[in-house]
Design an enzyme around this catalytic site. Structure first.
Site, PDB file in Angstrom:
ATOM      1  N   CYS A   1      -9.554  12.483  40.221  1.00 15.44           N
ATOM      2  CA  CYS A   1      -8.463  13.099  40.985  1.00 15.44           C
ATOM      3  C   CYS A   1      -8.717  14.582  41.241  1.00 15.44           C
ATOM      4  O   CYS A   1      -8.699  15.028  42.402  1.00 15.44           O
ATOM      5  CB  CYS A   1      -7.138  12.873  40.267  1.00 15.44           C
ATOM      6  SG  CYS A   1      -7.172  13.238  38.497  1.00 15.44           S
TER       7      CYS A   1
HETATM    8  N1  LIG Z   1      -3.725   8.638  36.483  1.00 18.66           N
HETATM    9  C1  LIG Z   1      -4.454   9.240  37.413  1.00 18.66           C
HETATM   10  O1  LIG Z   1      -4.010  10.210  38.044  1.00 18.66           O
HETATM   11  C2  LIG Z   1      -5.810   8.767  37.733  1.00 18.66           C
HETATM   12  C3  LIG Z   1      -6.448   7.811  36.991  1.00 18.66           C
HETATM   13  N2  LIG Z   1      -7.720   7.433  37.292  1.00 18.66           N
HETATM   14  C4  LIG Z   1      -8.451   6.492  36.459  1.00 18.66           C
HETATM   15  O2  LIG Z   1      -7.919   5.187  36.635  1.00 18.66           O
HETATM   16  C5  LIG Z   1      -7.992   4.457  35.423  1.00 18.66           C
HETATM   17  C6  LIG Z   1      -6.580   4.035  35.069  1.00 18.66           C
HETATM   18  O3  LIG Z   1      -5.784   5.184  34.907  1.00 18.66           O
HETATM   19  P1  LIG Z   1      -4.198   5.140  34.788  1.00 18.66           P
HETATM   20  O4  LIG Z   1      -3.629   4.234  35.799  1.00 18.66           O
HETATM   21  O5  LIG Z   1      -3.756   6.541  34.730  1.00 18.66           O
HETATM   22  O6  LIG Z   1      -4.059   4.487  33.346  1.00 18.66           O
HETATM   23  P2  LIG Z   1      -2.808   3.861  32.566  1.00 18.66           P
HETATM   24  O7  LIG Z   1      -2.914   4.361  31.177  1.00 18.66           O
HETATM   25  O8  LIG Z   1      -1.540   4.124  33.309  1.00 18.66           O
HETATM   26  O9  LIG Z   1      -3.145   2.298  32.612  1.00 18.66           O
HETATM   27  C7  LIG Z   1      -4.284   1.776  31.996  1.00 18.66           C
HETATM   28  C8  LIG Z   1      -4.403   0.303  32.313  1.00 18.66           C
HETATM   29  O10 LIG Z   1      -5.558  -0.223  31.663  1.00 18.66           O
HETATM   30  C9  LIG Z   1      -5.185  -1.317  30.794  1.00 18.66           C
HETATM   31  N3  LIG Z   1      -6.041  -1.261  29.600  1.00 18.66           N
HETATM   32  C10 LIG Z   1      -5.942  -0.398  28.567  1.00 18.66           C
HETATM   33  N4  LIG Z   1      -6.961  -0.627  27.680  1.00 18.66           N
HETATM   34  C11 LIG Z   1      -7.695  -1.637  28.182  1.00 18.66           C
HETATM   35  C12 LIG Z   1      -8.864  -2.303  27.743  1.00 18.66           C
HETATM   36  N5  LIG Z   1      -9.488  -1.968  26.622  1.00 18.66           N
HETATM   37  N6  LIG Z   1      -9.339  -3.314  28.498  1.00 18.66           N
HETATM   38  C13 LIG Z   1      -8.738  -3.667  29.639  1.00 18.66           C
HETATM   39  N7  LIG Z   1      -7.615  -3.042  30.113  1.00 18.66           N
HETATM   40  C14 LIG Z   1      -7.120  -2.031  29.402  1.00 18.66           C
HETATM   41  C15 LIG Z   1      -3.730  -1.068  30.492  1.00 18.66           C
HETATM   42  O11 LIG Z   1      -3.099  -2.299  30.135  1.00 18.66           O
HETATM   43  P3  LIG Z   1      -1.769  -2.316  29.203  1.00 18.66           P
HETATM   44  O12 LIG Z   1      -0.759  -1.478  29.952  1.00 18.66           O
HETATM   45  O13 LIG Z   1      -1.384  -3.725  29.119  1.00 18.66           O
HETATM   46  O14 LIG Z   1      -2.185  -1.684  27.923  1.00 18.66           O
HETATM   47  C16 LIG Z   1      -3.221  -0.529  31.828  1.00 18.66           C
HETATM   48  O15 LIG Z   1      -3.020  -1.587  32.732  1.00 18.66           O
HETATM   49  C17 LIG Z   1      -8.613   5.404  34.387  1.00 18.66           C
HETATM   50  O16 LIG Z   1      -9.980   5.183  34.310  1.00 18.66           O
HETATM   51  C18 LIG Z   1      -8.347   6.779  34.976  1.00 18.66           C
HETATM   52  O17 LIG Z   1      -9.327   7.694  34.537  1.00 18.66           O
HETATM   53  C19 LIG Z   1      -8.357   7.899  38.385  1.00 18.66           C
HETATM   54  C20 LIG Z   1      -7.782   8.854  39.164  1.00 18.66           C
HETATM   55  C21 LIG Z   1      -6.460   9.396  38.880  1.00 18.66           C
HETATM   56  C1  LIG Z   2      -3.184  15.398  33.490  1.00 18.23           C
HETATM   57  C2  LIG Z   2      -4.388  14.683  32.948  1.00 18.23           C
HETATM   58  O1  LIG Z   2      -4.474  14.406  31.771  1.00 18.23           O
HETATM   59  N1  LIG Z   2      -5.322  14.386  33.812  1.00 18.23           N
HETATM   60  C3  LIG Z   2      -6.540  13.701  33.454  1.00 18.23           C
HETATM   61  C4  LIG Z   2      -7.333  13.481  34.679  1.00 18.23           C
HETATM   62  C5  LIG Z   2      -6.838  12.326  35.500  1.00 18.23           C
HETATM   63  C6  LIG Z   2      -7.641  11.084  35.342  1.00 18.23           C
HETATM   64  O2  LIG Z   2      -7.142  10.049  35.027  1.00 18.23           O
HETATM   65  O3  LIG Z   2      -8.928  11.247  35.499  1.00 18.23           O
HETATM   66  P1  LIG Z   2      -9.870  10.536  36.507  1.00 18.23           P
HETATM   67  O4  LIG Z   2      -9.455  11.032  37.831  1.00 18.23           O
HETATM   68  O5  LIG Z   2     -11.222  11.002  36.084  1.00 18.23           O
HETATM   69  O6  LIG Z   2      -9.840   9.105  36.415  1.00 18.23           O
HETATM   70  C7  LIG Z   2      -7.420  14.485  32.488  1.00 18.23           C
HETATM   71  O7  LIG Z   2      -7.343  15.693  32.425  1.00 18.23           O
HETATM   72  O8  LIG Z   2      -8.273  13.827  31.859  1.00 18.23           O
END
Ligand SMILES: NC(=O)C1=CN([C@@H]2O[C@H](COP(=O)(O)OP(=O)(O)OC[C@H]3O[C@@H](n4cnc5c(N)ncnc54)[C@H](OP(=O)(O)O)[C@@H]3O)[C@@H](O)[C@H]2O)C=CC1
Ligand SMILES: CC(=O)N[C@@H](CCC(=O)OP(=O)(O)O)C(=O)O
Length: 346
Positions: A167
């Site tokens: 992000c």
């Molecule tokens: N949040 C953000 O702004 C951004 C996130 N990302 C990336 O996207 C991915 C998801 O992030 P985000 O949506 O924030 O995460 P969340 O913590 O909101 O959700 C994580 C998801 O992964 C599942 N999960 C957790 N552990 C495992 C495992 N060991 N095996 C399989 N599934 C698992 C969870 O299931 P359950 O809920 O059932 O535990 C849940 O559905 C991450 O890699 C993050 O770095 C990328 C860009 C931006």
């Molecule tokens: C506020 C906060 O904790 N932000 C996350 C970055 C967001 C994220 O999920 O990282 P990816 O875009 O790499 O998947 C962090 O600093 O690690």
């Protein structure tokens, strides 16, 4: 009309996975076949977990079990919105089953293997896929092999594995790329990126650090955040990155300060951004600095550019869960499969 591509989403009980479910459900060329959570207690209709999705998404969350992999052959697109190590383990299995894998984690983002132990705390176990993936920022990037938009698009179309940018790297790279592409930057001065993210950036699972009363405006990971090396990789030069956590739900505002070369005019800088993004419907050039709410719940990256002498400041705002994650993943698929870039996003 039957949708052409069947889709599975893993991590659908998380913030970015739930956004993916919403976007895939409204996509005319995709059919959301299955959506998976990790925990048994999340095996419920998605709108029970996220009530705002009621009457928008009709899917039952299933608990992920490795045996389900046997049914993956024939699934066209698998989105992984999982922790990095879970993606690293599962992506090669879906790829072996012939699926197109769109990974939102950092598992396949970094070209230099050595950065994984340093910044992510694990050794990369599938370096072969680092050579065979497309880092899918569906725009021109001023790095080798991606110095033309057409090449970036061809790379997305050619690869079975799409690794989605982080992000903060999305916000920062889109802000600085036009300056580098047009060789306007004085690269002897390291750009400084100061970026504030809402707490959804940390994901859904509860933690003291992201609970409401704990968050005001908190710098963290100063000059050592894992996204610093991803931004440097995108731009082909070192940056100073200072992330901060703000007490709002969604959005990132990244303020990028740099120096242009002597003699570069404000008009040249403006022209560089206009030519880089004129045909890009997900980028909005703004006359005023954008704030987080201008882009929250939208697929846009808003950019504001100010030049004074050799100083240039570019302020970039995105929704971390959309342009920083889910909508950018859909955009990449739209580019890959030849659909309009903003299909299902507007
Ligand atoms: N949040 C953000 O702004 C951004 C996130 N990302 C990336 O996207 C991915 C998801 O992030 P985000 O949506 O924030 O995460 P969340 O913590 O909101 O959700 C994580 C998801 O992964 C599942 N999960 C957790 N552990 C495992 C495992 N060991 N095996 C399989 N599934 C698992 C969870 O299931 P359950 O809920 O059932 O535990 C849940 O559905 C991450 O890699 C993050 O770095 C990328 C860009 C931006
Ligand atoms: C506020 C906060 O904790 N932000 C996350 C970055 C967001 C994220 O999920 O990282 P990816 O875009 O790499 O998947 C962090 O600093 O690690």
């Amino acid at each position: 009309m039957k949708a052409e591509k069947t889709v599975w989403i893993l991590g659908a009980s998380g913030y970015s996975g739930a956004e993916l479910c919403r976007l895939v459900s409204r996509h005319p060329h995709m059919q959301l076949a299955r959506a998976f959570a990790f925990s048994a207690q999340n095996a419920m209709p998605l709108p029970e977990l996220f009530p705002h999705l009621s009457m928008q998404v009709d899917i039952q969350l299933q608990q992920w079990q490795d045996e389900v992999l046997d049914e993956a052959a024939g699934v066209d697109i698998v989105f992984l919105a999982l922790p990095h190590e879970a993606s690293l383990e599962l992506a090669p299995k879906f790829l072996a089953a012939g699926c197109c894998v769109v990974d939102l984690s950092a598992a396949f983002r970094l070209r230099d293997l050595n950065n994984y132990p340093t910044f992510y705390g694990f050794t990369h176990t599938h370096p072969e896929w680092l050579q065979q993936r497309s880092y899918a920022l569906p725009h021109a990037l001023p790095v080798p092999k991606h110095d033309k938009k057409e090449q970036a698009i061809a790379a997305i179309q050619a690869h079975q594995l799409l690794s989605m940018p982080g992000c903060y790297p999305t916000a920062a790279s889109l802000a600085l790329a036009p300056l580098l592409l047009n060789k306007l930057l004085d690269t002897t001065q390291t750009p400084v990126i100061s970026a504030v993210s809402g707490v959804s950036g940390a994901g859904r699972k509860a933690s003291l650090a992201t609970s409401f009363c704990e968050v005001s405006l908190r710098p963290y990971g100063v000059l050592e955040h894992r996204h610093q090396c991803e931004i440097a990789q995108n731009l082909g030069l070192e940056v100073m990155f200072i992330p901060q956590l703000g007490n709002f739900k969604r959005g990132i505002v990244a303020t990028c300060a740099a120096r242009v070369q002597a003699g570069v005019s404000p008009a040249q800088v403006q022209a560089a951004f206009e030519s880089a993004y004129q045909n890009n419907p997900s980028i909005r050039l703004r006359n005023q600095p954008p704030q987080a709410d201008d882009v929250a719940h939208t697929p846009f990256c808003d950019l504001f550019i100010k030049v004074q002498g050799q100083h240039v400041v570019v302020i970039s705002a995105i929704d971390n869960l959309l342009k920083g994650a889910a909508s950018q993943a859909i955009e990449a698929c739209n580019v890959k499969f030849g659909w309009p870039q903003m299909e299902a996003l507007l």
